[in-house]
Design an enzyme around this catalytic site. Structure first.
Site, mmCIF file in Angstrom:
data_model
loop_
_atom_site.group_PDB
_atom_site.id
_atom_site.type_symbol
_atom_site.label_atom_id
_atom_site.label_comp_id
_atom_site.label_asym_id
_atom_site.label_seq_id
_atom_site.Cartn_x
_atom_site.Cartn_y
_atom_site.Cartn_z
ATOM 1 N N GLY A 47 -5.620 30.608 3.188
ATOM 2 C CA GLY A 47 -5.973 30.221 4.540
ATOM 3 C C GLY A 47 -5.100 29.060 4.976
ATOM 4 N N GLN A 52 -2.797 21.772 9.804
ATOM 5 C CA GLN A 52 -2.077 21.586 8.532
ATOM 6 C C GLN A 52 -0.566 21.711 8.692
ATOM 7 O OE1 GLN A 52 -4.883 24.421 6.313
ATOM 8 N NE2 GLN A 52 -4.286 22.937 4.733
ATOM 9 N N CYS A 112 -7.070 22.611 -1.467
ATOM 10 C CA CYS A 112 -6.522 22.614 -0.109
ATOM 11 C C CYS A 112 -5.022 22.367 -0.194
ATOM 12 C CB CYS A 112 -7.197 21.523 0.717
ATOM 13 S SG CYS A 112 -6.590 21.382 2.414
ATOM 14 N N LEU A 113 -4.250 23.104 0.592
ATOM 15 C CA LEU A 113 -2.795 22.937 0.582
ATOM 16 C C LEU A 113 -2.393 21.531 1.006
ATOM 17 C CD1 LEU A 113 -1.639 26.348 2.109
ATOM 18 C CD2 LEU A 113 -1.695 25.678 -0.297
ATOM 19 N N HIS A 154 -14.049 26.759 5.464
ATOM 20 C CA HIS A 154 -13.066 25.746 5.055
ATOM 21 C C HIS A 154 -12.022 25.539 6.146
ATOM 22 C CE1 HIS A 154 -10.416 23.785 1.880
ATOM 23 N NE2 HIS A 154 -9.558 24.025 2.864
ATOM 24 N N GLU A 155 -11.479 26.639 6.664
ATOM 25 C CA GLU A 155 -10.438 26.527 7.696
ATOM 26 C C GLU A 155 -11.017 26.033 9.023
ATOM 27 O OE1 GLU A 155 -7.479 26.596 6.696
ATOM 28 O OE2 GLU A 155 -7.979 27.458 4.753
ATOM 29 N N HIS A 158 -11.166 22.363 9.221
ATOM 30 C CA HIS A 158 -9.893 21.724 9.586
ATOM 31 C C HIS A 158 -9.788 21.517 11.096
ATOM 32 C CE1 HIS A 158 -7.563 21.163 5.956
ATOM 33 N NE2 HIS A 158 -7.782 22.404 5.561
#
Length: 203
Positions: A47, A52, A112-113, A154-155, A158
């Site tokens: 995702g 991000q 998380c990235l 999760h996304e 953000h």
């Protein structure tokens, strides 16, 4: 185009994203979505939210395939139980609105990235209903469950300026404080392009 992933500490990750305008040219939106998929796959993510990559707009993409793939033992166990395997979902979500989050919360170790090298147990609701537009700007209201619901939550966080580490206990946050500060300065191993807020021009 592969964008650098913005690291924890950048203000864009703590900002509530704004809606994408209805009059945004379709080709511009399609290019952004394609670039986000390319960036996500390059970083081996499931995702990616627009903040991000430094864009504070309400858009995220997911592909849950890697998270719902089963090995032979898991497939056999599912067959014996009579349950159906969770189907992978690859989709872009534009201007999403969380309608409901229900069901028993369950824990899963998330990463998380934007926070490489950190994984922690996070509890999320099992079922959600999301209102959103697809890539063609068509509206939908859809229910999701299981791993898809988790990735979407999760996304979606953000877009609200929330990181998964914000959901941890005060004790856990204190333990991670120094590590997150080091990540923001670029003091972390990573195998994809990143942008660190505390280091100008660092990738």
């Amino acid at each position: 185009m592969i964008y650098p992933i913005v690291a924890v500490g950048d203000p864009v990750l703590k900002t509530r994203a704004r809606n994408i305008a209805a009059d945004l040219p379709a080709e511009e939106l399609s290019k952004l979505i394609a670039d986000m998929y390319e960036t996500m796959y390059y970083a081996s993510g499931v995702g990616l939210a627009a903040p991000q990559i430094g864009k504070a707009v309400r858009l995220f993409v997911i592909d849950t395939g890697p998270m719902v793939e089963l090995d032979e033992d898991d497939k056999k166990e599912l067959e014996e139980s009579g349950e159906a395997p969770e189907a992978p979902i690859k989709r872009a979500f534009i201007n999403p609105v969380m309608v409901s989050e229900t069901g028993e919360e369950w824990g899963f170790e998330e990463g998380c990235l934007s926070i490489p090298g950190v994984r922690e147990m996070v509890y999320r609701h099992a079922d959600i209903v999301l209102r959103y537009e697809d890539e063609n700007r068509q509206p939908h209201e859809e229910a999701f469950s299981g791993m898809a619901a988790r990735v979407i939550q999760h996304e979606y966080d953000h877009l609200e300026g929330i990181l998964f580490t914000d959901k941890l206990s005060t004790f856990k946050k204190q333990l991670l404080k120094g590590k997150l500060a080091r990540i923001s300065k670029g003091d972390v191993r990573h195998d994809y392009r990143m942008k660190f807020p505390a280091v100008t021009g660092r990738r």
